[in-house]
Each structure stands twice: as structure tokens, then as C-alpha cells.
Design a protein around this motif. Structure first.
Motif, mmCIF file in Angstrom:
data_model
loop_
_atom_site.group_PDB
_atom_site.id
_atom_site.type_symbol
_atom_site.label_atom_id
_atom_site.label_comp_id
_atom_site.label_asym_id
_atom_site.label_seq_id
_atom_site.Cartn_x
_atom_site.Cartn_y
_atom_site.Cartn_z
ATOM 1 N N ARG A 68 0.801 -6.817 13.448
ATOM 2 C CA ARG A 68 -0.630 -6.827 13.762
ATOM 3 C C ARG A 68 -1.175 -5.398 13.739
ATOM 4 N NH1 ARG A 68 -1.938 -10.183 18.662
ATOM 5 N NH2 ARG A 68 -1.640 -11.765 17.071
ATOM 6 N N GLY A 69 -2.294 -5.232 13.074
ATOM 7 C CA GLY A 69 -2.931 -3.928 13.009
ATOM 8 C C GLY A 69 -2.342 -3.006 11.955
ATOM 9 N N PHE A 70 -1.336 -3.489 11.229
ATOM 10 C CA PHE A 70 -0.716 -2.641 10.214
ATOM 11 C C PHE A 70 -0.747 -3.290 8.835
ATOM 12 C CE2 PHE A 70 2.915 -0.876 7.875
ATOM 13 C CZ PHE A 70 2.569 0.468 7.898
ATOM 14 N N ASN A 71 -0.254 -4.510 8.722
ATOM 15 C CA ASN A 71 -0.171 -5.122 7.397
ATOM 16 C C ASN A 71 -0.507 -6.608 7.364
ATOM 17 O OD1 ASN A 71 2.102 -6.125 8.648
ATOM 18 N ND2 ASN A 71 3.487 -5.683 6.964
ATOM 19 N N GLU A 72 -1.001 -7.159 8.472
ATOM 20 C CA GLU A 72 -1.285 -8.596 8.450
ATOM 21 C C GLU A 72 -2.372 -8.954 7.445
ATOM 22 O OE1 GLU A 72 -4.423 -7.352 11.437
ATOM 23 O OE2 GLU A 72 -2.444 -6.673 10.902
ATOM 24 N N ASP A 73 -3.166 -7.989 7.064
ATOM 25 C CA ASP A 73 -4.211 -8.232 6.073
ATOM 26 C C ASP A 73 -3.658 -8.312 4.642
ATOM 27 O OD1 ASP A 73 -3.535 -5.497 6.211
ATOM 28 O OD2 ASP A 73 -5.472 -4.905 5.369
ATOM 29 N N GLU A 74 -2.361 -8.075 4.468
ATOM 30 C CA GLU A 74 -1.747 -8.080 3.139
ATOM 31 C C GLU A 74 -0.976 -9.362 2.814
ATOM 32 O OE1 GLU A 74 0.202 -4.392 1.797
ATOM 33 O OE2 GLU A 74 -0.232 -3.641 3.808
ATOM 34 N N VAL A 79 0.853 -1.191 0.000
ATOM 35 C CA VAL A 79 0.000 0.000 0.000
ATOM 36 C C VAL A 79 0.891 1.245 0.000
ATOM 37 C CG1 VAL A 79 -1.776 1.264 1.274
ATOM 38 C CG2 VAL A 79 -1.814 -1.249 1.223
ATOM 39 N N PRO A 80 0.769 2.102 -1.024
ATOM 40 C CA PRO A 80 1.664 3.260 -1.147
ATOM 41 C C PRO A 80 1.753 4.138 0.101
ATOM 42 C CG PRO A 80 0.403 3.008 -3.156
ATOM 43 C CD PRO A 80 -0.160 2.011 -2.166
ATOM 44 N N ALA A 81 0.640 4.491 0.715
ATOM 45 C CA ALA A 81 0.671 5.374 1.892
ATOM 46 C C ALA A 81 1.388 4.704 3.063
ATOM 47 C CB ALA A 81 -0.743 5.769 2.290
ATOM 48 N N ILE A 129 6.416 3.974 6.433
ATOM 49 C CA ILE A 129 7.508 3.137 6.936
ATOM 50 C C ILE A 129 8.867 3.755 6.629
ATOM 51 C CG2 ILE A 129 8.700 0.934 6.628
ATOM 52 C CD1 ILE A 129 5.920 -0.333 6.193
ATOM 53 N N VAL A 130 9.082 4.178 5.380
ATOM 54 C CA VAL A 130 10.399 4.710 4.990
ATOM 55 C C VAL A 130 10.559 6.191 5.328
ATOM 56 C CG1 VAL A 130 10.744 2.990 3.189
ATOM 57 C CG2 VAL A 130 9.750 5.197 2.588
ATOM 58 N N ILE A 186 8.202 -12.394 8.320
ATOM 59 C CA ILE A 186 8.856 -12.298 9.612
ATOM 60 C C ILE A 186 7.875 -11.659 10.582
ATOM 61 C CG2 ILE A 186 10.838 -11.351 10.844
ATOM 62 C CD1 ILE A 186 12.212 -11.131 8.035
ATOM 63 N N GLU A 187 7.558 -12.371 11.653
ATOM 64 C CA GLU A 187 6.622 -11.841 12.641
ATOM 65 C C GLU A 187 7.336 -10.856 13.554
ATOM 66 O OE1 GLU A 187 4.886 -14.745 15.170
ATOM 67 O OE2 GLU A 187 3.592 -13.298 16.181
ATOM 68 N N TYR A 188 6.812 -9.666 13.645
ATOM 69 C CA TYR A 188 7.341 -8.644 14.546
ATOM 70 C C TYR A 188 6.821 -8.958 15.934
ATOM 71 C CZ TYR A 188 8.045 -4.060 16.673
ATOM 72 O OH TYR A 188 8.420 -3.038 17.493
ATOM 73 N N MET A 189 7.725 -9.145 16.882
ATOM 74 C CA MET A 189 7.331 -9.516 18.233
ATOM 75 C C MET A 189 7.996 -8.566 19.230
ATOM 76 S SD MET A 189 7.638 -13.650 17.608
ATOM 77 C CE MET A 189 8.140 -13.945 19.249
ATOM 78 N N PRO A 190 7.345 -7.430 19.540
ATOM 79 C CA PRO A 190 7.966 -6.464 20.454
ATOM 80 C C PRO A 190 7.863 -6.909 21.915
ATOM 81 C CG PRO A 190 5.800 -5.707 19.804
ATOM 82 C CD PRO A 190 6.062 -6.983 19.041
ATOM 83 N N PHE A 191 8.914 -6.656 22.669
ATOM 84 C CA PHE A 191 8.876 -6.816 24.118
ATOM 85 C C PHE A 191 10.029 -6.046 24.730
ATOM 86 C CE2 PHE A 191 10.885 -10.495 22.212
ATOM 87 C CZ PHE A 191 12.072 -10.660 22.909
#
Length: 123
Positions: free
Chosen positions: A80-86, A40-42, A47-48, A104-109
């Protein structure tokens, strides 16, 4: 030119890659990892953090896949909540291209993160 060196790779979002590719190949580059977390362009510009870059990585992926001169891999960090639907869109976009895709799953902690990788297909 180092003895035993078999792979020279770069990981990039692809924004300047097409301009730099001839010199990189001359230096021995033979593998590229493209970081492409969204189609998605936006979202890509978010991100960049640069305007006017929408989907330059997607175009770069298509150009490099068409050239078939280098090992090409696309890395997609799924958030999750950003691009998992893509995820299915990524599969559809890349299914017929000569490349590998890693989700690659982003897993913050605790302010750090860990990645869990899923490699699809060995082309």
C-alpha cells in the motif's frame, strides 16, 4: 541427480540471471521465480538498492518467457502506498506470456510480516 527430485527452482530479482542461466540449467534448474514488485524504473532501483538495474527483471521475464524452456513465475509483493496502483499494469504486462503471476500482499506487524498469495492463471 538425486532420486525422486523433480524440481530445482531459484527465486531471484533477475539482475544476474541471464549471465548465470546456462550454468544453472546445466545443474538441473527447471523453474524460476522472478521477484518483480514494480514496473517503474526508479522504484525498482529503490527496492534492489542498486543503480543501473532499472527493469532488468522485466527484461529477464520477457527473455525467459520467450525461451519457454523453464517453468516461470513472477512474484509481486503488493505494498500500500508504493505499488498497489500497478496491479493492472502487471496483469497487462504478463497476460499473454507463458508464466504464472502471484500477487502477494505485504502485511507488516511487530517487525515481521506475513504474506497472502493470490495466484492468477495456470498456464
Amino acid at each position: 541427480k538425486l532420486e525422486g527430485l523433480k524440481t530445482i527452482a531459484v527465486t531471484t530479482n533477475g539482475i544476474n540471471l541471464t549471465r548465470l542461466l546456462p550454468r544453472l540449467k546445466e545443474a538441473g534448474l527447471n523453474a524460476i521465480n522472478i521477484s518483480l514488485d514494480t514496473l517503474v524504473p526508479a522504484k525498482f532501483e529503490f527496492i534492489v538498492r542498486r543503480k543501473g538495474t532499472n527493469l532488468s527483471s522485466k527484461a529477464t521475464v520477457l527473455i525467459l518467457a520467450g525461451m519457454c524452456l523453464l517453468y516461470l513465475q513472477v512474484n509481486c509483493v503488493v505494498m500500500r502506498g508504493f505499488n498497489e496502483d500497478e496491479v493492472l499494469d502487471f496483469v497487462d504486462f504478463t497476460k499473454d506470456l507463458p508464466l504464472d503471476v502471484r500477487f502477494i500482499e505485504y502485511m507488516p506487524f511487530d517487525g515481521k510480516y506475513c504474506c497472502f498469495e493470490i495466484l492468477l492463471g495456470q498456464k
